[in-house]
Design an enzyme around this catalytic site. Sequence first.
Site, PDB file in Angstrom:
ATOM      1  N   ARG A  34     -12.536 -18.678  53.282  1.00 56.51           N
ATOM      2  CA  ARG A  34     -13.547 -19.559  52.666  1.00 56.51           C
ATOM      3  C   ARG A  34     -13.112 -21.017  52.706  1.00 56.51           C
ATOM      4  O   ARG A  34     -13.959 -21.909  52.822  1.00 56.51           O
ATOM      5  CB  ARG A  34     -13.809 -19.127  51.232  1.00 56.51           C
ATOM      6  N   LYS A 196     -24.564   2.041  47.666  1.00 58.86           N
ATOM      7  CA  LYS A 196     -25.726   2.289  46.816  1.00 58.86           C
ATOM      8  C   LYS A 196     -27.062   1.878  47.423  1.00 58.86           C
ATOM      9  O   LYS A 196     -27.211   0.762  47.904  1.00 58.86           O
ATOM     10  CB  LYS A 196     -25.551   1.525  45.510  1.00 58.86           C
ATOM     11  N   GLY A 352     -19.518  -8.436  51.716  1.00 57.22           N
ATOM     12  CA  GLY A 352     -18.077  -8.408  51.474  1.00 57.22           C
ATOM     13  C   GLY A 352     -17.357  -7.264  52.159  1.00 57.22           C
ATOM     14  O   GLY A 352     -16.334  -7.463  52.811  1.00 57.22           O
ATOM     15  N   GLY A 375     -24.108 -11.413  48.584  1.00 57.31           N
ATOM     16  CA  GLY A 375     -25.354 -11.423  47.813  1.00 57.31           C
ATOM     17  C   GLY A 375     -26.338 -12.445  48.357  1.00 57.31           C
ATOM     18  O   GLY A 375     -27.539 -12.181  48.457  1.00 57.31           O
TER      19      GLY A 375
END
Length: 394
Positions: A34, A196, A352, A375
């Site tokens: 990052r 999920k 991620g 996200g």
Amino acid sequence: MLITELDLNDKKVLVRVDFNVPVDKNLGVTDNTRIKSSKKTISYILENGGTCILISHMGRPKGYDEKQSLKNIVNEVGKVLNKEITFINDCIGDNTKRACKESKKGDVLLLENLRFYSGEEDGDLEFAKSLSELGDIYINDAFGTAHRNHASTGILPSFFQGCKAMGFLLSREVDAIETFLNNGQKPILSIIGGAKVSSKIGILNNLINVVDDIIIAGGMAYTFIKSMGGEIGNSLCEDEFLQQAKDILFLANRKNVNLHFPEDVIVSREISKTSPTEVASIYNIPTHMEGLDVGPKTLNKFSKIILRSNTILWNGPVGVFEIPNFQNGTKQIALAIAKATECGAFSLVGGGDSISAIKLFRMDDKFSYISTGGGAMLESIEGKVLPGIKSILN
Ligand code: AMP
């Protein structure tokens, strides 16, 4: 507006970066991706006569927490930028204001963790106003937090009318997603994995309007298989999403989108590196066994779909890649996408866990674009305009 359209000479440039990097128990940075990702923007500001005032969050602190202080990463930032960095142990207040005011052309200041103030996550106007007093120009280069309407991303830009812009990283992210959503060359494929269904319902619903093929794999596939009457044994399943899974099957069929599921899977009694494995049909998994990776027949089928696609989005591993005996599927998918990319396909990888997987396989230079935001990327693909981007454009 792009950073290249602004006059940065002699300006104090407030740069919202995402330096939320992982650290080990000795507080050493374990992955500086990052920091490296924003190097281009920071160097550009310095080369064009500006002063860089870097603001970022780290972790999810509730008030001051030394372990989440940005002072722990100052050396790493200095190493990446090859420059001395001045750390300021606050991000607002008189001392910070003075330090910013006294900074010189070419200096780089790193301010303390924004989230030490609750005003950051609350999107507090007063907190944003205090930050705005530190600079002449605002640049956002933090894609990883662009989906949050926090003070430094969603509110602060409103104080910089006509003198705010996206940094190079943010604009590259926006371009890559735009290419996928609006300019992708057909056939367009997305591979959605991960644990999920619940966290990927939104993206699946929007993808149906964009792509030709969707591969659904990983833990989330089993909810779909159960909704079609399959016996999934002990595999991951979200029973409360069975109807939503059926709705997606119906919608995809109506819109002529091909949904592809694993056929054979690697099953085991437990998630452990010593537990014996077997191959089973995904529709007939023995009770007490759970599906933890995709099998060889499935990989063969998925590789063919990947290789015939011209635009590919990948989000989420297709198995429990963290454990060596359930890693092969994710690795083979990564290899197939890399091969398609080599043959000219546009590939976008994000989330991620997919990034951790390709780093583990040392394949992080094999794709067209690797998104730095999990996200934020999901929400963009869902079709949402992210607060951190909207506030720059307004
Ligand atoms: P997500 O954050 O939803 O993208 O999920 C990522 C996680 O999904 C990783 O930690 C994987 O280990 C996990 N995962 C992938 N496939 C499976 C599976 N078949 N069963 C359980 N977990 C899985």
